[in-house]
Design a protein around this motif. Structure first.
Motif, mmCIF file in Angstrom:
data_model
loop_
_atom_site.group_PDB
_atom_site.id
_atom_site.type_symbol
_atom_site.label_atom_id
_atom_site.label_comp_id
_atom_site.label_asym_id
_atom_site.label_seq_id
_atom_site.Cartn_x
_atom_site.Cartn_y
_atom_site.Cartn_z
ATOM 1 N N GLU A 111 1.846 25.438 14.009
ATOM 2 C CA GLU A 111 3.122 25.737 14.686
ATOM 3 C C GLU A 111 3.136 27.134 15.308
ATOM 4 N N SER B 128 4.653 29.158 -1.555
ATOM 5 C CA SER B 128 4.763 28.937 -0.106
ATOM 6 C C SER B 128 3.663 27.982 0.295
ATOM 7 N N ILE B 129 3.983 27.014 1.131
ATOM 8 C CA ILE B 129 2.911 26.099 1.551
ATOM 9 C C ILE B 129 1.981 26.758 2.559
ATOM 10 N N ASP B 130 2.342 27.941 3.060
ATOM 11 C CA ASP B 130 1.607 28.518 4.196
ATOM 12 C C ASP B 130 0.273 29.170 3.826
ATOM 13 N N ARG C 252 17.606 30.750 1.414
ATOM 14 C CA ARG C 252 17.253 31.940 2.178
ATOM 15 C C ARG C 252 18.569 32.720 2.237
ATOM 16 N N ARG D 124 6.260 19.597 3.214
ATOM 17 C CA ARG D 124 6.710 20.508 2.158
ATOM 18 C C ARG D 124 7.243 19.758 0.946
ATOM 19 N N HIS E 118 9.018 18.681 7.745
ATOM 20 C CA HIS E 118 9.234 18.961 6.316
ATOM 21 C C HIS E 118 8.629 17.939 5.365
ATOM 22 N N MET F 120 2.768 22.809 9.869
ATOM 23 C CA MET F 120 3.450 24.068 9.555
ATOM 24 C C MET F 120 2.459 25.167 9.190
ATOM 25 N N GLY F 121 2.993 26.325 8.919
ATOM 26 C CA GLY F 121 2.145 27.441 8.478
ATOM 27 C C GLY F 121 2.622 28.783 8.995
ATOM 28 N N ARG F 122 3.672 28.760 9.800
ATOM 29 C CA ARG F 122 4.221 30.002 10.344
ATOM 30 C C ARG F 122 3.143 30.819 11.062
HETATM 31 O O1 F6P Z 1 7.250 29.062 4.885
HETATM 32 C C1 F6P Z 1 7.259 27.688 4.722
HETATM 33 C C2 F6P Z 1 7.693 26.989 5.985
HETATM 34 O O2 F6P Z 1 7.675 25.597 5.739
HETATM 35 C C3 F6P Z 1 6.872 27.335 7.220
HETATM 36 O O3 F6P Z 1 5.642 26.645 7.266
HETATM 37 C C4 F6P Z 1 7.825 26.968 8.320
HETATM 38 O O4 F6P Z 1 7.580 27.731 9.467
HETATM 39 C C5 F6P Z 1 9.173 27.324 7.724
HETATM 40 O O5 F6P Z 1 9.006 27.346 6.317
HETATM 41 C C6 F6P Z 1 10.295 26.373 8.069
HETATM 42 O O6 F6P Z 1 11.471 26.902 7.561
HETATM 43 P P1 F6P Z 1 12.806 26.064 7.321
HETATM 44 O O7 F6P Z 1 12.541 25.081 6.230
HETATM 45 O O8 F6P Z 1 13.804 27.092 6.924
HETATM 46 O O9 F6P Z 1 13.107 25.373 8.608
#
Ligand code: F6P
Length: 364
Positions: free
Chosen positions: A250, A150-152, A74, A287, A284, A194-196
């Motif tokens: 989340e 993206s997993i979301d 990022r 992911r 994680h 997860m899923g933002r």
């Molecule tokens: O966008 C993918 C994701 O795993 C979201 O589901 C989660 O909110 C975010 O990334 C977590 O981000 P990081 O890995 O930077 O903590």
């Protein structure tokens, strides 16, 4: 010679490697060179060894691996015009003016900004003597194609994003595992996924895992959710269920916008219902790990389509997603704009609008 750069950006997602492999091999098959840009946009900003040619063999065996073998980040520098100008310089020095970017909406937004600024950055780089007029003439524009990794599953215009299916499998396996220990002790479990801003993983895993209740951002409950949840869970127990499983996205909140956390739900289960309740935050684990078959073939398919797009597409930049299991191209700008609008609609309480705009009809 024509050179395509490929990079992965933002949060990693299972299946990204299959996409990279497809881009490299489809590019080589089409007779062009493909360069890997390592560590996401950070690699483009840093240049040098972060931008390297990729051969057919370089991508052997990567499809079955989780994450992204070319790295991701990022990248803060890429959010500044100076950072993007440096990225343009490094791409030009490597002879790259076509890009396949695999990332989430943030990464794809940044990609479009770079594409838009490209001619101005080129002019500035020529004026400062960092590239030659011939470089500028050879690479007047940047051609980009985006793939949504993206997993979301939160991107407008595609049925699925790369990584979602694998994450859903992982979550379902975790719920299965929790279900057996929960039932043994007649316990209640709250599972945070997860899923933002997107409740896809929560809702689909709740259904696939046979959970009792789910909280998702797109269907926030009224402030009296305690009673409703208690009624539903008690009914199941009275019908003979030995456990209760509640999935919490989340990003879940009530209609007033107060977050509904896994721990808040556990407290309700314990204090108001007298249940022996536990929380599991999957984090994680969701992911990582091997990509599902779907993510492998879907990412391969869109990876090939993205190469066609940057080589032969004569139109504004596209995101290549999937519709009804076929590659589906849409304007990058529109996809990103509409995805932002969905998040805003959810934040402002316009849920129906958000769901209609998202395009995949998982909440009806
Ligand atoms: O966008 C993918 C994701 O795993 C979201 O589901 C989660 O909110 C975010 O990334 C977590 O981000 P990081 O890995 O930077 O903590």
């Amino acid at each position: 010679s024509v050179r395509i750069g490929v990079l992965t950006s933002g949060g990693d997602a299972p299946g990204m490697n299959a996409a990279v492999r497809a881009v490299v091999r489809a590019g080589i098959t089409a007779g062009v060179e493909v360069y890997g840009i390592y560590e996401g946009w950070q690699g483009a900003v840093d240049g040098g060894r972060f931008i390297r040619p990729m051969s057919w063999e370089d991508v052997s065996g990567i499809m079955i691996q989780g994450g992204t073998v070319i790295g991701t980040a990022r990248c803060a520098a890429f959010r500044t015009p100076e950072g993007r100008r440096t990225a343009v310089l490094n791409l030009i020095l490597a002879g790259i003016d076509r890009l396949v970017v695999i990332g989430g909406d943030g990464s794809l937004t940044g990609t479009d900004v770079l594409r838009d600024e490209w001619p101005d950055h080129i002019d500035a780089l020529v004026a400062w003597g960092q590239i030659t007029a011939q470089d500028a003439a050879e690479h007047p524009t940047l051609r980009v194609a985006g793939l949504v990794g993206s997993i979301d599953n939160d991107m407008v215009g595609t049925d699925m994003t790369i990584g979602t299916d694998s994450a859903l499998h992982r979550i379902t396996e975790a719920i299965d595992a929790i279900a057996s220990t929960a039932a043994s002790h007649q316990r209640s479990f709250v599972v945070e996924v997860m899923g933002r801003h997107c409740g896809y993983l929560a809702l689909m895993s709740a259904i696939a895992g046979g959970a009792d209740y789910a909280f998702i951002p797109e269907r926030p409950p009224a402030a009296d959710w305690h009673e409703h949840m208690a009624t539903v869970l008690r009914r199941a127990r009275n019908a003979g269920r030995r456990s209760s499983i509640v999935v919490v996205a989340e990003g879940a909140a009530d209609r007033e916008g107060n977050p509904i956390t896994a721990d808040a739900v556990r407290k309700v289960l314990a204090d108001e219902m007298g249940e022996d309740a536990r929380v599991t935050i999957l984090g994680h684990v969701q992911r990582g790990g091997v990509p599902s078959a779907y993510d492998r073939w879907m990412a391969s398919m869109v990876g090939c389509a993205a190469v066609d797009e940057v080589l032969y597409g004569d139109r504004e930049p596209q995101v290549i997603g999937v519709r009804a299991n076929r590659p589906h191209a849409m304007s990058l700008l529109e996809a990103v704009k509409d995805t932002k609008a969905v998040a805003t609609s959810i934040a402002e309480g316009r849920y129906e609008e958000a769901m209609a705009a998202r395009g995949h009809s998982f909440v009806q």
